[in-house]
Scaffold this active site. Structure first.
Site, short mmCIF file in Angstrom:
data_model
loop_
_atom_site.label_atom_id
_atom_site.label_comp_id
_atom_site.label_asym_id
_atom_site.label_seq_id
_atom_site.Cartn_x
_atom_site.Cartn_y
_atom_site.Cartn_z
N GLY A 225 15.25 14.61 5.13
CA GLY A 225 13.87 15.27 5.45
C GLY A 225 13.17 15.84 4.13
O GLY A 225 11.62 15.99 4.91
N GLU A 265 21.15 15.81 3.91
CA GLU A 265 21.15 14.09 3.03
C GLU A 265 19.84 13.91 2.53
O GLU A 265 18.60 13.53 3.56
CB GLU A 265 21.32 13.12 4.33
CG GLU A 265 22.91 13.13 5.19
CD GLU A 265 22.67 12.94 6.76
OE1 GLU A 265 21.83 12.31 6.77
OE2 GLU A 265 23.62 11.90 7.04
N PRO A 266 19.59 14.69 1.51
CA PRO A 266 18.06 14.10 1.51
C PRO A 266 18.29 13.19 0.56
O PRO A 266 19.13 12.77 -0.30
CB PRO A 266 17.75 15.67 -0.06
CG PRO A 266 19.37 15.56 -0.49
CD PRO A 266 20.16 15.74 0.85
N ARG A 304 4.62 1.60 0.56
CA ARG A 304 4.53 2.83 1.41
C ARG A 304 2.98 3.30 2.12
O ARG A 304 2.02 3.43 2.99
CB ARG A 304 4.25 3.99 1.05
CG ARG A 304 5.82 4.29 0.25
CD ARG A 304 6.65 5.76 0.16
NE ARG A 304 6.74 6.28 0.90
CZ ARG A 304 6.35 7.48 1.28
NH1 ARG A 304 4.94 7.44 0.10
NH2 ARG A 304 6.10 8.43 2.57
N CYS A 333 -2.51 -11.69 -0.33
CA CYS A 333 -3.26 -12.47 0.66
C CYS A 333 -3.56 -11.38 1.88
O CYS A 333 -3.54 -11.70 2.78
CB CYS A 333 -3.57 -13.71 0.68
SG CYS A 333 -3.71 -14.53 -0.06
N GLU A 334 -4.05 -9.96 1.89
CA GLU A 334 -3.89 -8.97 3.37
C GLU A 334 -5.17 -8.30 2.34
O GLU A 334 -5.20 -7.87 1.92
CB GLU A 334 -2.24 -8.45 3.41
CG GLU A 334 -1.36 -9.16 3.75
CD GLU A 334 -0.84 -9.12 5.24
OE1 GLU A 334 -1.83 -8.46 5.26
OE2 GLU A 334 0.07 -9.75 5.21
N TYR A 362 11.83 5.11 -1.98
CA TYR A 362 11.13 4.06 -0.73
C TYR A 362 10.49 3.46 -1.76
O TYR A 362 9.11 2.73 -0.91
CB TYR A 362 10.16 4.80 0.38
CG TYR A 362 11.27 5.84 1.56
CD1 TYR A 362 12.23 5.54 2.10
CD2 TYR A 362 11.39 7.23 1.10
CE1 TYR A 362 13.52 5.74 2.16
CE2 TYR A 362 12.84 8.14 1.71
CZ TYR A 362 13.28 8.01 2.39
OH TYR A 362 14.32 8.90 2.81
N1 LLP Z 1 19.28 10.60 6.70
C1 LLP Z 1 19.35 10.11 7.89
C2 LLP Z 1 19.89 9.79 8.65
C3 LLP Z 1 17.60 9.79 7.35
O1 LLP Z 1 17.67 8.11 8.27
C4 LLP Z 1 16.62 9.72 6.26
C5 LLP Z 1 15.95 8.30 6.22
C6 LLP Z 1 18.01 10.75 5.41
C7 LLP Z 1 18.56 11.35 5.42
C8 LLP Z 1 16.36 10.62 4.58
O2 LLP Z 1 15.33 10.95 4.20
P1 LLP Z 1 14.47 12.08 3.42
O3 LLP Z 1 15.23 12.88 2.29
O4 LLP Z 1 14.13 10.37 2.47
O5 LLP Z 1 12.68 12.24 4.16
N2 LLP Z 1 10.34 4.67 4.64
C9 LLP Z 1 10.03 6.12 4.31
C10 LLP Z 1 11.12 7.55 4.91
C11 LLP Z 1 11.70 6.46 5.91
C12 LLP Z 1 13.59 7.56 5.89
C13 LLP Z 1 14.07 7.28 6.57
N3 LLP Z 1 15.33 7.46 7.27
C14 LLP Z 1 8.82 6.74 3.81
O6 LLP Z 1 8.61 5.98 3.04
O7 LLP Z 1 7.98 7.73 3.88
#
Ligand code: LLP
Length: 404
Positions: A225, A265-266, A304, A333-334, A362
């Site tokens: 996150g 979990e980055p 995004r 086309c959006e 992403y």
């Molecule tokens: N762990 C779990 C269980 C998750 O569901 C996620 C992301 C992460 C770790 C990694 O999160 P991060 O460190 O990347 O923030 N598509 C969206 C982001 C969706 C994230 C979903 N889960 C975007 O483009 O902003």
């Protein structure tokens, strides 16, 4: 990455094109590990594979000593191919089929279960060592579509009304070994308060498991996150992130009387800034209301902006100045297919290369074939060398799974 290099890659491989900087990915992995070096417990960093699943990117991250967080059989397969050790892999998703759970158990990776129905299935497929994804009911203060631990969220077993505790009891009744607890409160989080609140609740729950059920956990997984700066928003650094957790982890292990391994979990933090999406200006349109730069990429390549109203900084490779306001439009086309709204840019011309920044996370991993457009190619720049790490999809590939 230097604009001359990006322009030459666009010329050689065509656009749309994702380009990743291996050195920056390595630097981010090292910075993440370094910031936890004075932690009172063992910290296991695990890369959230969904952010960028290219096997070459995974290999770099594996070689930096990271584990992996996966959410599907496809991601599991990708990390096993890339050399990640099963003990360093966490399989977490809110809804798994029997086949998903069997694959995870057979691969001997860590599995979290986020609902009570999966406990029996986990046991049925031969699982012994279970972990629970819980929902600590915390507001991560991020975009609602990427907040995952609110009371109304589909993820995890809520602490509320003892739901998570009931699941633990059910696992114990089924003679399963409860090895860990996991939470993930949201993505692109810049403010530490939600992480701290969730972390404290996780340690409280671990203490309950110890003192009421005599469970000593192998790990507490605090999820991913950590955000990156897309525009000029305030975002905590990785050091702020580690320092915010430190006191609560110290107090938590003291209360527990043992030291579980802490997993993180980055995803975005590791790869977002290391990638750009290159596209070409197809045409310029000036109207009384707006000026448009029409590019050859769209939300099929980078969803995004359309999906989360996300800001990605945009520049024209090799051109400086801010003389004209443009909407940088995609080719779908959006009406919502706009990569960047009201951007002050230098005068653009057909053939210019547009650089969409922070596209490493992403980006490709959320791309699609909408409007029957093949997916872009991917390039890795590593120590001054550039190489193709994914060929551009061909038109033929769009039909290969269709049965006519
Ligand atoms: N762990 C779990 C269980 C998750 O569901 C996620 C992301 C992460 C770790 C990694 O999160 P991060 O460190 O990347 O923030 N598509 C969206 C982001 C969706 C994230 C979903 N889960 C975007 O483009 O902003």
């Amino acid at each position: 990455m230097d604009d001359e290099l990006l322009k030459s890659l666009a010329k050689e491989y065509g656009t749309p094109l994702y380009v990743y900087d291996a050195d920056l990915i390595k630097h981010k992995c090292r910075a993440f590990k370094e910031s936890f070096k004075d932690f009172p417990v063992e910290v296991k960093p695990c890369y959230a594979v969904k952010a960028n699943t290219n096997l070459n990117v995974l290999k770099i991250i594996e070689q930096e000593g990271f584990g992996a967080d996966v959410v599907s059989q496809g991601e599991l397969d990708a990390v096993l191919r890339s050399g990640f050790q099963p003990a360093n892999v966490m399989y977490t998703s809110n809804s798994k089929t029997e086949s998903d759970l069997r694959s995870a158990v057979e691969a001997k990776v860590n599995v979290t279960v986020g609902n009570t129905d999966e406990i029996n299935v986990f046991k049925k497929v031969g699982g012994h060592r279970i972990a629970f994804r819980v929902n600590p009911n915390v507001d991560a203060k991020t975009h609602p579509k990427i907040s995952t631990a609110l009371a109304g969220s589909k993820f995890g077993l809520h602490f509320m009304e003892g739901i998570a505790e009931e699941a633990v009891k059910k696992a114990l009744d089924s003679s399963l070994n409860v090895a860990g607890i996991h939470c993930h409160i949201g993505s692109n989080v810049g403010d530490m308060s939600g992480f701290v609140e969730a972390g404290e609740k996780m340690f409280e729950f671990a203490a309950k498991l110890k003192y009421d059920y005599n469970i000593q956990l192998d790990f507490i997984d605090l999820g991913g996150g950590l955000g990156v700066r897309y525009q000029n928003e305030k975002v905590a650094s990785v050091n702020d992130f580690a320092q915010a957790y430190k006191p609560l982890v110290e107090a938590g292990v003291e209360k527990l009387g043992y030291k579980p391994v802490i997993w993180f979990e980055p995803g975005r933090y590791i790869v977002a800034e290391a990638g750009v999406l290159l596209c070409t200006v197809n045409s310029i349109k000036k109207t009384p209301a707006k000026n448009f730069i029409n590019t050859d990429a769209g939300f099929n390549d980078l969803v995004r902006p359309a999906m989360y109203d996300a800001y990605h900084h945009i520049r024209l490779a090799g051109k400086d100045g801010e003389s004209i306001s443009y909407d940088v439009a995609g080719n779908l086309c959006e009406s919502g297919d706009i990569l960047g709204k009201d951007r002050m840019l230098p005068e653009a011309e057909k053939g210019d290369i547009v650089v969409v920044e922070n596209g490493g996370a992403y980006g490709f991993s959320m791309s699609s074939n909408y409007n029957s457009i093949p997916k872009p190619a991917e390039i890795l720049v590593d120590g001054g060398e550039s190489r193709l790490i994914r060929r551009r999809q061909s038109l033929e590939q769009l039909y290969e799974d269709q049965v006519v």
